[in-house]
Each structure stands twice: as structure tokens, then as C-alpha cells.
Design a protein around this motif. Sequence first.
Motif, PDB file in Angstrom:
ATOM      1  N   PHE A  12      60.324 -22.244  -8.384  1.00 44.92           N
ATOM      2  CA  PHE A  12      59.164 -21.531  -8.943  1.00 44.92           C
ATOM      3  C   PHE A  12      57.921 -21.777  -8.088  1.00 44.92           C
ATOM      4  O   PHE A  12      57.150 -20.861  -7.813  1.00 44.92           O
ATOM      5  CB  PHE A  12      58.904 -21.978 -10.394  1.00 44.92           C
ATOM      6  N   PHE A  13      57.720 -23.025  -7.669  1.00 42.66           N
ATOM      7  CA  PHE A  13      56.554 -23.343  -6.838  1.00 42.66           C
ATOM      8  C   PHE A  13      56.627 -22.623  -5.488  1.00 42.66           C
ATOM      9  O   PHE A  13      55.633 -22.069  -5.031  1.00 42.66           O
ATOM     10  CB  PHE A  13      56.434 -24.853  -6.619  1.00 42.66           C
ATOM     11  N   VAL A  14      57.799 -22.613  -4.881  1.00 42.62           N
ATOM     12  CA  VAL A  14      57.957 -21.931  -3.587  1.00 42.62           C
ATOM     13  C   VAL A  14      57.699 -20.437  -3.735  1.00 42.62           C
ATOM     14  O   VAL A  14      56.970 -19.838  -2.927  1.00 42.62           O
ATOM     15  CB  VAL A  14      59.365 -22.198  -2.992  1.00 42.62           C
ATOM     16  N   ILE A  15      58.254 -19.831  -4.765  1.00 40.23           N
ATOM     17  CA  ILE A  15      58.008 -18.401  -5.006  1.00 40.23           C
ATOM     18  C   ILE A  15      56.518 -18.164  -5.233  1.00 40.23           C
ATOM     19  O   ILE A  15      55.965 -17.175  -4.760  1.00 40.23           O
ATOM     20  CB  ILE A  15      58.847 -17.881  -6.199  1.00 40.23           C
ATOM     21  N   GLY A  16      55.868 -19.083  -5.922  1.00 41.50           N
ATOM     22  CA  GLY A  16      54.426 -18.973  -6.140  1.00 41.50           C
ATOM     23  C   GLY A  16      53.656 -18.938  -4.831  1.00 41.50           C
ATOM     24  O   GLY A  16      52.732 -18.145  -4.662  1.00 41.50           O
ATOM     25  N   PRO A  26      53.620 -12.191  -8.740  1.00 44.70           N
ATOM     26  CA  PRO A  26      52.490 -12.831  -9.429  1.00 44.70           C
ATOM     27  C   PRO A  26      52.497 -14.348  -9.182  1.00 44.70           C
ATOM     28  O   PRO A  26      53.008 -15.130  -9.988  1.00 44.70           O
ATOM     29  CB  PRO A  26      52.729 -12.483 -10.900  1.00 44.70           C
ATOM     30  N   ALA A  27      51.945 -14.761  -8.055  1.00 46.35           N
ATOM     31  CA  ALA A  27      52.041 -16.129  -7.551  1.00 46.35           C
ATOM     32  C   ALA A  27      51.684 -17.187  -8.585  1.00 46.35           C
ATOM     33  O   ALA A  27      52.460 -18.112  -8.837  1.00 46.35           O
ATOM     34  CB  ALA A  27      51.159 -16.280  -6.312  1.00 46.35           C
ATOM     35  N   VAL A  28      50.520 -17.063  -9.164  1.00 47.55           N
ATOM     36  CA  VAL A  28      50.045 -18.100 -10.081  1.00 47.55           C
ATOM     37  C   VAL A  28      50.923 -18.191 -11.330  1.00 47.55           C
ATOM     38  O   VAL A  28      51.091 -19.274 -11.892  1.00 47.55           O
ATOM     39  CB  VAL A  28      48.558 -17.892 -10.439  1.00 47.55           C
ATOM     40  N   LEU A  29      51.531 -17.098 -11.734  1.00 50.78           N
ATOM     41  CA  LEU A  29      52.413 -17.150 -12.900  1.00 50.78           C
ATOM     42  C   LEU A  29      53.684 -17.939 -12.591  1.00 50.78           C
ATOM     43  O   LEU A  29      54.246 -18.600 -13.471  1.00 50.78           O
ATOM     44  CB  LEU A  29      52.748 -15.747 -13.392  1.00 50.78           C
ATOM     45  N   PHE A  30      54.141 -17.879 -11.349  1.00 50.59           N
ATOM     46  CA  PHE A  30      55.304 -18.690 -10.971  1.00 50.59           C
ATOM     47  C   PHE A  30      54.943 -20.172 -10.922  1.00 50.59           C
ATOM     48  O   PHE A  30      55.737 -21.019 -11.322  1.00 50.59           O
ATOM     49  CB  PHE A  30      55.899 -18.224  -9.641  1.00 50.59           C
ATOM     50  N   ILE A  31      53.753 -20.489 -10.425  1.00 49.94           N
ATOM     51  CA  ILE A  31      53.309 -21.887 -10.424  1.00 49.94           C
ATOM     52  C   ILE A  31      53.260 -22.388 -11.873  1.00 49.94           C
ATOM     53  O   ILE A  31      53.812 -23.437 -12.202  1.00 49.94           O
ATOM     54  CB  ILE A  31      51.924 -22.034  -9.753  1.00 49.94           C
ATOM     55  N   PHE A  32      52.618 -21.611 -12.733  1.00 49.59           N
ATOM     56  CA  PHE A  32      52.526 -21.971 -14.150  1.00 49.59           C
ATOM     57  C   PHE A  32      53.924 -22.042 -14.775  1.00 49.59           C
ATOM     58  O   PHE A  32      54.215 -22.924 -15.580  1.00 49.59           O
ATOM     59  CB  PHE A  32      51.651 -20.949 -14.894  1.00 49.59           C
ATOM     60  N   PHE A 142      43.554 -17.573   1.324  1.00 47.42           N
ATOM     61  CA  PHE A 142      43.114 -18.935   1.607  1.00 47.42           C
ATOM     62  C   PHE A 142      42.623 -19.632   0.332  1.00 47.42           C
ATOM     63  O   PHE A 142      43.034 -20.743   0.013  1.00 47.42           O
ATOM     64  CB  PHE A 142      42.021 -18.918   2.679  1.00 47.42           C
ATOM     65  N   THR A 143      41.770 -18.952  -0.409  1.00 45.72           N
ATOM     66  CA  THR A 143      41.209 -19.514  -1.644  1.00 45.72           C
ATOM     67  C   THR A 143      42.303 -19.769  -2.672  1.00 45.72           C
ATOM     68  O   THR A 143      42.369 -20.846  -3.272  1.00 45.72           O
ATOM     69  CB  THR A 143      40.148 -18.563  -2.228  1.00 45.72           C
ATOM     70  N   LYS A 144      43.159 -18.779  -2.882  1.00 46.47           N
ATOM     71  CA  LYS A 144      44.241 -18.945  -3.860  1.00 46.47           C
ATOM     72  C   LYS A 144      45.200 -20.045  -3.435  1.00 46.47           C
ATOM     73  O   LYS A 144      45.695 -20.797  -4.277  1.00 46.47           O
ATOM     74  CB  LYS A 144      44.992 -17.631  -4.056  1.00 46.47           C
ATOM     75  N   GLY A 145      45.460 -20.155  -2.134  1.00 49.03           N
ATOM     76  CA  GLY A 145      46.348 -21.199  -1.639  1.00 49.03           C
ATOM     77  C   GLY A 145      45.810 -22.587  -1.958  1.00 49.03           C
ATOM     78  O   GLY A 145      46.550 -23.470  -2.414  1.00 49.03           O
ATOM     79  N   ILE A 146      44.516 -22.778  -1.754  1.00 50.91           N
ATOM     80  CA  ILE A 146      43.896 -24.077  -2.058  1.00 50.91           C
ATOM     81  C   ILE A 146      43.999 -24.377  -3.552  1.00 50.91           C
ATOM     82  O   ILE A 146      44.356 -25.483  -3.954  1.00 50.91           O
ATOM     83  CB  ILE A 146      42.428 -24.110  -1.586  1.00 50.91           C
ATOM     84  N   ILE A 147      43.692 -23.375  -4.379  1.00 54.08           N
ATOM     85  CA  ILE A 147      43.740 -23.591  -5.829  1.00 54.08           C
ATOM     86  C   ILE A 147      45.173 -23.879  -6.283  1.00 54.08           C
ATOM     87  O   ILE A 147      45.411 -24.761  -7.110  1.00 54.08           O
ATOM     88  CB  ILE A 147      43.131 -22.394  -6.590  1.00 54.08           C
ATOM     89  N   GLN A 148      46.144 -23.172  -5.721  1.00 50.55           N
ATOM     90  CA  GLN A 148      47.539 -23.414  -6.102  1.00 50.55           C
ATOM     91  C   GLN A 148      47.995 -24.808  -5.660  1.00 50.55           C
ATOM     92  O   GLN A 148      48.737 -25.473  -6.378  1.00 50.55           O
ATOM     93  CB  GLN A 148      48.453 -22.327  -5.529  1.00 50.55           C
ATOM     94  N   VAL A 152      49.454 -27.682  -8.249  1.00 53.69           N
ATOM     95  CA  VAL A 152      50.719 -28.397  -8.076  1.00 53.69           C
ATOM     96  C   VAL A 152      50.468 -29.899  -7.900  1.00 53.69           C
ATOM     97  O   VAL A 152      51.199 -30.731  -8.465  1.00 53.69           O
ATOM     98  CB  VAL A 152      51.516 -27.808  -6.890  1.00 53.69           C
ATOM     99  N   ALA A 153      49.429 -30.248  -7.149  1.00 54.96           N
ATOM    100  CA  ALA A 153      49.111 -31.669  -6.951  1.00 54.96           C
ATOM    101  C   ALA A 153      48.774 -32.330  -8.283  1.00 54.96           C
ATOM    102  O   ALA A 153      49.215 -33.454  -8.569  1.00 54.96           O
ATOM    103  CB  ALA A 153      47.947 -31.818  -5.965  1.00 54.96           C
ATOM    104  N   LEU A 154      47.998 -31.646  -9.125  1.00 56.91           N
ATOM    105  CA  LEU A 154      47.647 -32.174 -10.436  1.00 56.91           C
ATOM    106  C   LEU A 154      48.908 -32.396 -11.274  1.00 56.91           C
ATOM    107  O   LEU A 154      49.049 -33.406 -11.961  1.00 56.91           O
ATOM    108  CB  LEU A 154      46.677 -31.232 -11.158  1.00 56.91           C
TER     109      LEU A 154
END
Length: 159
Positions: A12-16, A26-32, A142-148, A152-154
Motif C-alpha cells: 500500500f505504501f509503495v502504491i501510494g 489516489p496516492a494518499v488514500l493508499f498510504i492511509f 515534491f510537496t506531496k512526497g514530503i508529506i507522505q 509513513v515516518a510517523l
Amino acid sequence: MEIIGWILILLFFVIGFVGLIYPIIPAVLFIFGGFVVYGLFFDFADLPWWFWAIQILFVVLLFGADAVANLVGVKKFGGSKAGLWGSTIGLIVGPFVIPIVGILVGPFLGAIIAELLFNRSTLKQSVKSGVGSVVGFVTSVFTKGIIQIIMVALFFLVI
């Protein structure tokens, strides 16, 4: 079962992160979704309420950032609503028509074509709008990558 859970979470994280450059995902939805999979396979109690609150705020922020970055990029370079719509369509279609480089060429050409067709803009102004579209997209990625990465780090800090 534990191994399957971690494989799914990491998938899921990789797909995100792949979704950063393929906007149809929908990148952030996969992270979530990775967080939800963790809760289902392991224990939701491992992730406190404040973790979920922060992550939901990040999800909302990322959806907003996506729209704003493209809008600002096109507008800052003198584009119109037509250029914005053209770049958005190009962003979705581009990667499928021209694999790999289509992610940049699609919004660029989409903005140019829309400006030329709907606003009767000069070629110079249309190209400027196309450049703004690409700048907006790259800034957004770039911005979304940093936030994602922070999301994940959190997650890994909390568990």
C-alpha cells in the motif's frame, strides 16, 4: 499471517508513492489504507487517536495541495481556467498515451491546446501556460512526497 499483513502494508505504501507520479492512483488514500491494514492485521489500539487525527489532516491537506498547486502554477504563468482544465486532462491522459514522459508532456500539451482552442491565446502565451502547468505539477509531487514521507515516518515511530 503477520508476514502477509506487513507485505500488504508495504505494498500500500509503495502504491501510494507511485501515485505521486501517476495521478490516476489516489496516492494518499493508499498510504492511509496501509494504516488501516495495520489495524486490521494487528491492532488498532497501537495507533492512538491523535495519530488518526494527524493523518486525516494530512489526507485533507494533500487533496487540497494537489488542486492548489496546479491552479497556482497555471495562473502564475498567465494561464486561464481553460489552461487549467487542459493541463488536468493532460495529466490524466498523458501517462497512458506516452508512458514515462507523458506525465510531464500531457499537462504541458493539454494546457497549450486548451489555451489555443478556448481562449484564442497566442502560441507564446499558451506555451507559458503549459510551462506553468508542469511547474505546478512538479511542485505538487515534491510537496506531496514530503508529506507522505512524514505520514509513513510517523506511522513507524508510533508502532
